[in-house]
Design a protein around this motif. Sequence first.
Motif, PDB file in Angstrom:
ATOM      1  N   TYR A  53       0.810  -1.428  -0.186  1.00 22.04           N
ATOM      2  CA  TYR A  53       0.155   0.059   0.282  1.00 22.04           C
ATOM      3  C   TYR A  53       0.636   1.047   0.422  1.00 22.04           C
ATOM      4  CZ  TYR A  53      -3.948  -3.434   1.524  1.00 22.04           C
ATOM      5  OH  TYR A  53      -4.563  -4.332   2.096  1.00 22.04           O
ATOM      6  N   PRO A  54       1.910   1.550  -0.939  1.00 23.06           N
ATOM      7  CA  PRO A  54       2.654   2.762  -1.093  1.00 23.06           C
ATOM      8  C   PRO A  54       1.207   3.771  -1.224  1.00 23.06           C
ATOM      9  CG  PRO A  54       2.374   1.575  -3.091  1.00 23.06           C
ATOM     10  CD  PRO A  54       1.841   0.616  -2.229  1.00 23.06           C
ATOM     11  N   GLY A  55       1.967   4.804   0.165  1.00 22.00           N
ATOM     12  CA  GLY A  55       1.347   6.217  -0.084  1.00 22.00           C
ATOM     13  C   GLY A  55      -0.359   5.755   1.078  1.00 22.00           C
ATOM     14  N   SER A  56      -0.244   4.890   0.845  1.00 19.96           N
ATOM     15  CA  SER A  56      -1.911   4.605   1.656  1.00 19.96           C
ATOM     16  C   SER A  56      -1.929   3.328   2.782  1.00 19.96           C
ATOM     17  CB  SER A  56      -2.669   4.265   1.168  1.00 19.96           C
ATOM     18  OG  SER A  56      -2.244   2.755  -0.295  1.00 19.96           O
ATOM     19  N   GLU A  57      -3.319   3.361   3.344  1.00 17.97           N
ATOM     20  CA  GLU A  57      -3.309   2.406   4.305  1.00 17.97           C
ATOM     21  C   GLU A  57      -4.334   1.348   3.815  1.00 17.97           C
ATOM     22  OE1 GLU A  57      -4.128   4.240   8.410  1.00 17.97           O
ATOM     23  OE2 GLU A  57      -2.195   4.812   8.317  1.00 17.97           O
ATOM     24  N   GLY A  58      -4.247  -0.203   4.414  1.00 21.50           N
ATOM     25  CA  GLY A  58      -4.744  -1.233   4.241  1.00 21.50           C
ATOM     26  C   GLY A  58      -4.881  -2.216   4.726  1.00 21.50           C
ATOM     27  N   ASP A  59      -5.642  -2.930   4.700  1.00 19.98           N
ATOM     28  CA  ASP A  59      -5.549  -3.757   5.938  1.00 19.98           C
ATOM     29  C   ASP A  59      -5.037  -5.466   5.320  1.00 19.98           C
ATOM     30  OD1 ASP A  59      -7.550  -3.228   7.341  1.00 19.98           O
ATOM     31  OD2 ASP A  59      -9.276  -3.927   6.799  1.00 19.98           O
ATOM     32  N   LEU A  60      -4.397  -6.388   6.309  1.00 23.92           N
ATOM     33  CA  LEU A  60      -4.166  -7.137   5.934  1.00 23.92           C
ATOM     34  C   LEU A  60      -4.913  -8.988   6.741  1.00 23.92           C
ATOM     35  CD1 LEU A  60       0.371  -8.157   5.834  1.00 23.92           C
ATOM     36  CD2 LEU A  60      -1.486 -10.342   6.171  1.00 23.92           C
ATOM     37  N   GLU A  61      -4.943  -9.715   5.472  1.00 24.11           N
ATOM     38  CA  GLU A  61      -5.935 -10.404   6.140  1.00 24.11           C
ATOM     39  C   GLU A  61      -5.299 -12.165   5.983  1.00 24.11           C
ATOM     40  OE1 GLU A  61     -10.336 -13.159   5.577  1.00 24.11           O
ATOM     41  OE2 GLU A  61      -9.907 -11.457   3.732  1.00 24.11           O
TER      42      GLU A  61
END
Length: 532
Positions: A53-61
């Motif tokens: 997620y370059p430059g942003s945020e996200g989830d990891l499942e």
Amino acid sequence: MERLCLPAKLGNLESMFVFIRDAAARQYFKKETIDKVQLACEEALVNVINYAYPGSEGDLEIVVLNQEHCLEITIIDSGIEFNPLALAAPDVTAPMEARRIGGLGIFMIRQIMDDVIYRREDGRNILTLVKTNSCCHDGKPNGGKSSSGASDCVCRWPLEFMKKETFRQGETLFKAGDPADRMFYIAKGAIRLVEIKKVVGEGDVIGEMGIFSPYKERTCSAVCEEDLEVFTMGKDEVIRFFGKDPSLAIELIQVSIKRFIENLKAETAARERMESELRIAKDIQASMLPVEFPERKEFDLFALMDPAKEVGGDFYDFFFVDDHRLCFVIGDVSGKGVPAALFMAISKTLIKNEAKRGLSTDEILTRVNNIMYPDNSTCQFVTVFCAILNIQTGELQFCNAGHNPPLVFDRSCCGDCHDPIENCDHLGCFNYLKVPGGFVMGVMENKLSQNNSMLIKPGDTVFLYTDGVTEAMNAAQEQFSEERLKTILRQIQKQSVKDIILRMREEVQGFVLDAPQSDDITMLAVRYKGAS
């Protein structure tokens, strides 16, 4: 089937590891196998956290599925598309400068796991890692023994290197705040650790962390619960012990890792767990690195290491093998935290012990690799560049075990130069040393490294570094890069080795600005001035 979904952040790694290890334990894997499964997953998880997620945020499942004959661990993210299986396997025999970047991580995952599957589906990266049961008896793998059962290896304590002591019930062995300078193996009796309200008995060990970080203070007091017979080991005994039987020293390191985890759980009531681990790792790392640099007519030498918040296992060292040969080393251990710092400590100590035997650089690294490999149940590895400089003749002998190639300031290279710097005086330049890459140490037995030699002249400089320098990343996800490192070195090549390293630190800090430091930054430079 069980699921865990968390933000893709390094701070959540510990929760992910607990989830994965619990699943592996339910499969009745041995502890060694559980450690290897965690290592493989760590490589994949850290890659997602750092790059998905370059430059942003996200989830990891994470999805785990315990089946009759195997464990499936699926790692899912919605970041940029990336198929690790598309990366070609690295050619570990090729010279460093000829290698393609990438591929070593997935190579190690494939070595550990029995199957690795990737697919891109509905805008998501889905990576499945499969570990099969090695054996099955009475319906339960490994004879029904859990990962913490009797199948674990019991450390053989080196009592011949230890001092026997006796204490009476009620006596105090040490108090909180005392220097942590001795380890105690309990042969008979029991000890009460006052502040954490814990009693340890026959066969247990306390204080072993102090021998790896000799300036650390005791975190609690120890009082004899009953009459006590113990064997103790201090700093001097450790040095003799490491030199006499390195394989037992590695077992001690592994037991120390277990002990640290146990103590850390008790300590969480008073302080936040991650901060405590990082503090201990930094103590271990800092206490092992020399900070006083020799003042000699034949050479100048300077080095530094800036630890990242998520402490890694970078190290450097320098020492005389004999009256006229100087050995200098730089290394980078895989992983983060206390396990990496402890693996760094044993790697650095073994290299120095073998070098003191008067061996060539390839023999040093080959012997150390073969010592570490049989007892390396956690599959950690270390990259190393080792060099020996004859300060009378200028002969530089060196060997590389998977580490970044150094740069050498050579006064004779100008005749072949096609890339002069601005205002070039044609008196020499920094260029990358063409050296075979070799193979990382600790994961495969009998991986021979190649010995090399060259003659350096008065005024020539050797600059060593770890990938925390070239891979330092700014907010735009741009790396500092090998090319930028070489360009800046050429601009400051006339400065002293100390000023060169301090200036390079400033350049890296100015490049990354407010971006968090993700890896240790370590540099060492030696300038040869000629025989005295």
